[in-house]
Write an enzyme that holds these catalytic residues in place. Structure first.
Site, PDB file in Angstrom:
ATOM      1  N   SER A 168       0.827  -1.192   0.000  1.00  0.00           N
ATOM      2  CA  SER A 168       0.000   0.000   0.000  1.00  0.00           C
ATOM      3  C   SER A 168       0.875   1.262   0.000  1.00  0.00           C
ATOM      4  O   SER A 168       1.791   1.373  -0.821  1.00  0.00           O
ATOM      5  CB  SER A 168      -0.949  -0.036   1.205  1.00  0.00           C
ATOM      6  OG  SER A 168      -1.981   0.906   1.087  1.00  0.00           O
ATOM      7  N   ASP A 227      -5.562  -3.338  -2.341  1.00  0.00           N
ATOM      8  CA  ASP A 227      -4.495  -3.129  -1.366  1.00  0.00           C
ATOM      9  C   ASP A 227      -3.829  -4.456  -0.974  1.00  0.00           C
ATOM     10  O   ASP A 227      -4.502  -5.421  -0.606  1.00  0.00           O
ATOM     11  CB  ASP A 227      -5.119  -2.474  -0.127  1.00  0.00           C
ATOM     12  CG  ASP A 227      -4.116  -1.982   0.885  1.00  0.00           C
ATOM     13  OD1 ASP A 227      -3.253  -2.782   1.300  1.00  0.00           O
ATOM     14  OD2 ASP A 227      -4.197  -0.805   1.268  1.00  0.00           O
TER      15      ASP A 227
END
Length: 284
Positions: free
Chosen positions: A43, A166
């Protein structure tokens, strides 16, 4: 100076705005002249590490402290108009391309011999996808966008026709991956308080995601366990002298998608100070 015979790895787990802490750690590492054989970004951690590999100290800090305040960067305006709370194209293209406001030094990034792994989650089957430096090209930072697509807050990001979320859904703290890749000494930078994640942490988001991407939604529902198990492995390695866990003891009110000026500054300073521990660990 690091032990020349040891293969070293750095893991940045990201965490939205909390990742300003790991940004501080990495700015300290750059100030201390510390490099690694392999770095792993999840991320926002993948974006932090791109700047780290390009040796652009305080670049990521500028994103957290200046650009993040713009309506084009993140917020309900973007969510309503573009279905993404964070405008990944604005962050990783408009601002970061060679003609952007603060371009990534792509030449320096490529020259750096450190291996780079970016973790994303396949939105269809929930599996972990490990991109590498060869998946990044001039003005093409799509893998960073994919790794940073927070479920529900963002739509999945397409890379080569496959949608990704993510990376923290599938492999939030890839310590085992680093071991499998041959790491002897691992620096793990966490951005949550040093306590286990609770089972209900992603309950609401996972319910929503299951309606859109059922398998990825199931992975999100179990992220708390994956995270806790992987952190436990990191702490076990730390007890053996094979890893060091750097983590905040106050998140100053920050969360994945919520920030304050005071919180950003405080977490960055804490990360910069805590990064000083790494040099001694690597020298052992």
């Amino acid at each position: 100076m690091a032990n020349a015979t040891a293969k070293t790895a750095l893991i940045d787990v990201g965490g939205g705005y909390r990742a300003v802490y790991s940004c501080g750690v990495e700015d300290r590492l750059m100030a201390d002249g510390i490099e690694f054989d392999h770095v792993y970004g999840i991320s926002a951690g993948s974006a932090n590490l791109a700047s780290f590999l390009a040796r652009q100290q305080t670049r990521a800090y500028t994103f957290y402290t200046q650009y993040a305040n713009r309506k084009e960067y993140a917020g309900m305006h973007e969510f309503v108009h573009n279905h993404n709370f964070v405008n990944l194209d604005y962050v990783y293209s408009t601002l970061s391309n060679h003609d952007g406001e603060y371009p990534l030094d792509y030449e320096a990034f490529v020259r750096n011999p450190t291996k780079f792994t970016v973790v994303a989650c396949n939105a269809i089957d929930g599996s972990a996808k490990y991109f590498d430096k060869s998946d990044v090209s001039f003005d093409n930072f799509d893998v960073l966008k994919a790794s940073s697509a927070v479920p529900v807050a963002c739509e999945p990001y397409m890379v080569h026709g496959i949608p990704y979320y993510d990376g923290g859904i599938a492999d939030p703290v890839p310590v085992q991956r680093a071991l499998d890749d041959g790491a002897d000494k691992i620096v793990v930078v966490l951005t949550r308080l040093p306590e286990p994640r609770e089972a209900h942490a992603d309950e609401l988001s996972s319910r929503v995601l299951k309606r859109i991407n059922p398998v990825a939604g199931e992975r999100l529902a179990m992220r708390y366990k994956t995270y806790n198990d992987e952190v436990a492995l990191a702490r076990e390695l730390e007890s053996q002298g094979k890893a060091i866990v750097i983590e905040p003891h106050d998140i100053h009110g920050l969360s994945t998608l919520h920030r304050s000026f005071e919180g950003i500054e405080a977490m960055y300073r804490e990360g910069f100070a805590d990064g000083a521990r790494v040099a001694e660990f690597l020298a052992q």
